[in-house]
Structures are given as structure tokens and as C-alpha cells.
Design an enzyme around this catalytic site. Structure first.
Site, mmCIF file in Angstrom:
data_model
loop_
_atom_site.group_PDB
_atom_site.id
_atom_site.type_symbol
_atom_site.label_atom_id
_atom_site.label_comp_id
_atom_site.label_asym_id
_atom_site.label_seq_id
_atom_site.Cartn_x
_atom_site.Cartn_y
_atom_site.Cartn_z
ATOM 1 N N ALA A 16 0.810 -1.235 0.000
ATOM 2 C CA ALA A 16 0.000 0.000 0.000
ATOM 3 C C ALA A 16 0.836 1.276 0.000
ATOM 4 O O ALA A 16 0.321 2.347 0.297
ATOM 5 C CB ALA A 16 -0.940 -0.009 1.207
ATOM 6 N N THR A 17 2.106 1.179 -0.364
ATOM 7 C CA THR A 17 2.955 2.375 -0.311
ATOM 8 C C THR A 17 3.064 3.081 -1.656
ATOM 9 O O THR A 17 3.603 4.177 -1.735
ATOM 10 C CB THR A 17 4.369 2.016 0.181
ATOM 11 O OG1 THR A 17 4.932 1.023 -0.686
ATOM 12 C CG2 THR A 17 4.325 1.467 1.605
ATOM 13 N N SER A 18 2.549 2.448 -2.719
ATOM 14 C CA SER A 18 2.604 3.097 -4.039
ATOM 15 C C SER A 18 1.535 2.503 -4.936
ATOM 16 O O SER A 18 0.895 1.500 -4.583
ATOM 17 C CB SER A 18 3.985 2.904 -4.682
ATOM 18 O OG SER A 18 4.204 1.520 -4.945
ATOM 19 N N GLY A 21 -2.146 0.014 -4.698
ATOM 20 C CA GLY A 21 -2.294 -0.235 -3.254
ATOM 21 C C GLY A 21 -2.431 1.046 -2.451
ATOM 22 O O GLY A 21 -3.287 1.152 -1.568
ATOM 23 N N SER A 147 -4.544 -10.204 -12.405
ATOM 24 C CA SER A 147 -4.176 -9.612 -13.682
ATOM 25 C C SER A 147 -4.792 -10.400 -14.824
ATOM 26 O O SER A 147 -4.937 -11.620 -14.742
ATOM 27 C CB SER A 147 -2.649 -9.657 -13.807
ATOM 28 O OG SER A 147 -2.250 -9.569 -15.149
ATOM 29 N N TYR A 172 5.792 -14.451 -14.125
ATOM 30 C CA TYR A 172 4.796 -13.484 -13.655
ATOM 31 C C TYR A 172 3.380 -14.015 -13.892
ATOM 32 O O TYR A 172 2.526 -13.971 -12.993
ATOM 33 C CB TYR A 172 4.986 -12.142 -14.368
ATOM 34 C CG TYR A 172 3.983 -11.089 -13.930
ATOM 35 C CD1 TYR A 172 4.117 -10.442 -12.705
ATOM 36 C CD2 TYR A 172 2.888 -10.765 -14.725
ATOM 37 C CE1 TYR A 172 3.190 -9.491 -12.290
ATOM 38 C CE2 TYR A 172 1.953 -9.824 -14.319
ATOM 39 C CZ TYR A 172 2.113 -9.180 -13.099
ATOM 40 O OH TYR A 172 1.185 -8.251 -12.686
#
Length: 269
Positions: A16-18, A21, A147, A172
Site C-alpha cells: 500500500a505504499t505506491s 495499493g 491480472s 509473472y
């Protein structure tokens, strides 16, 4: 979209820092939710909560910062223990933290291919460690930020760490397919969502341009709202419920993935 008050809800948002999120945490907090803001380190998480208080109309008392590096499963275990101690009832877990698989095959200290661990195994472990908090009340749910690339993925059952043949796109896509399959696990009510192609650090995997992260975050937040009814295992492309890849609705695949994940995270089923 009608906006309901979320002041009675407690939500943990990983990564949640960027990007998506951070915007998810902002939108939830603006609607009154208590938001547990997770970052790779405690410092990054505190910086994000400071930004939310300064730049958004958010009450700092409703934000809690948590640090845990998902490349280390012991830190995931410590995160879960702290969340359970401080927030024994959790309404929503947003499994959002993610990374692009690196160009070179990379294995964590736990012995797992790094994207598979950060994007899936860490969330698998965290979800199960928080199961009592999520299922203790009514309406607890998990939202996996997946995704559309999960459709291109396959799980290399005999070589999940892709030691024999490594491709960053395949690694991925495998991690995103696993996260999508995991939403159908019957132990907690969960959905997965493709939030759209957004201008985040993962953009180069998809396209040259995307929409603002806040636009993607709005699709995540909608699924956190108890007013939005969800079906376990459902998959959303932005705000539309659509069929996921076939593997994501196969009971056998769901069970097989749980067995594999339990083995890789050292959990007894």
C-alpha cells in the site's frame, strides 16, 4: 457508483505504499475505513501513512503502518501475528503487493522463485494465518488484485520455481494464475480482480500507457464494500464479473495448488 460509509470496516492492504495499493488505501480511508497500510519496510509504510494524512482528507487515527518483506516468509508470519494481536477482527484483506519477475531467475531465502513468492505464496500464507480474523464475524472477505495476464499462465507443477526453463513473463503469469485460482479456495470468501492497465511499476509488462492508479483502485475498493455481494472464487475485469481462465474454476486445480503452496510455505494443511 453509490458510496457507502465504511467506518465500521477494518481493511489490510498489502503493498500500500505506491500505485494501486496506495490509492486503494486512500479511497478506503476517505470513506471512513480503518486501514492497515502494509509496506516492504516499516519506514515505507509510515511514509505512506504520513502522505495520506498530509495529501488526502484522512484521519491519521484510522491508519496503521505495518512492515513486512514478502521475500521473507518469516516476516509474513510476524505481520500476521501483529495484525491478529492488534486487530482480531478483520473485515477485508486486499492481497495487492506485487512485483514483476526479474530478468534473471531469482530465488528467495525460502527457496522459492521470487515472483511466485511475493505475488502468491506470501499472500497465501498471510490469508491463512489471518483466517480466524476474517471468518470470526460476518462478511469477511479477501480481494486478490490479479491480472488479465493470468490467462496466459500455467502452473509448472513439477517445477514451480521454473529452474529448468525460466522466462520472466511466464513466471509473472504463473504467479497471477495462482493468485486467481486461490480465490476459489473454500476456506475464506475471496474474489480476484484485474484492475485495468494502470501507470504503475508493472506497466511495462502490459502496454506503453495506462490509466491512473486511482482508477484501478476504485475497482478494488468496490469489492471491499459489504454492499457489493460477491461469490467465492469470482473474477472481475475492472467492474465486470467475467469467467477467469478455466483452471481457476477447477476444484482439482484449487486443491492441488493448496497442497503445493502448503508445501512451499511450510504450512501443514
Amino acid at each position: 457508483m453509490s458510496v457507502s460509509d465504511l467506518s465500521s470496516r477494518t481493511v489490510l492492504v498489502t503493498g500500500a505504499t505506491s500505485g494501486i495499493g496506495y490509492q486503494t488505501a486512500r479511497l478506503l480511508a476517505e470513506r471512513g475505513a480503518t486501514v492497515l497500510v502494509h509496506g516492504r519496510t516499516a519506514g515505507e509504510a509510515h511514509a505512506a501513512t504520513d502522505r495520506l494524512v498530509t495529501l488526502a482528507d484522512v484521519d491519521g487515527a484510522r491508519l496503521c503502518a505495518f512492515g513486512a518483506d514478502f521475500t521473507r516468509l518469516e516476516e509474513v508470519e510476524r505481520l500476521a501475528a501483529r495484525v491478529l494481536a492488534e486487530h482480531p477482527h478483520l473485515d477485508v484483506l486486499v492481497n495487492n503487493a506485487g512485483m514483476a519477475a526479474p530478468e534473471r531467475h531469482t530465488v528467495t531465502a525460502d527457496g522459492n522463485e521470487i515472483a511466485f513468492q511475493v505475488n502468491f505464496l506470501a499472500h497465501y500464507l498471510l490469508t491463512h494465518l489471518l483466517e480466524s480474523a476474517l471468518t470470526g464475524g460476518t462478511g469477511g472477505r479477501v480481494v486478490n488484485v490479479s491480472s488479465s495476464l493470468h490467462r496466459t499462465g500455467s502452473i509448472a507443477w513439477n517445477d514451480p520455481n521454473r529452474i529448468r526453463r525460466y522466462s520472466r513473463l511466464a513466471a509473472y503469469a504463473q504467479s497471477q494464475l495462482a493468485l486467481t485460482v486461490f480465490a476459489a479456495d473454500p476456506r475464506v470468501t475471496a474474489v480476484s480482480v484485474h484492475p485495468g492497465i494502470c501507470t504503475t511499476s508493472l506497466l511495462p509488462l502490459y502496454a506503453h500507457e495506462g490509466v491512473a492508479p486511482a482508477e484501478g483502485a476504485a475497482h478494488v475498493v468496490r469489492l471491499c464494500d459489504p454492499a457489493v455481494e460477491i461469490v467465492n472464487g469470482a473474477y472481475y475485469d475492472r467492474d465486470q464479473r467475467v469467467a477467469p481462465a478455466a483452471a481457476a474454476s477447477e476444484t482439482r486445480t484449487v486443491k492441488r495448488l493448496s497442497k503445493l503452496a502448503d508445501l512451499l510455505v511450510g504450512q501443514s494443511a
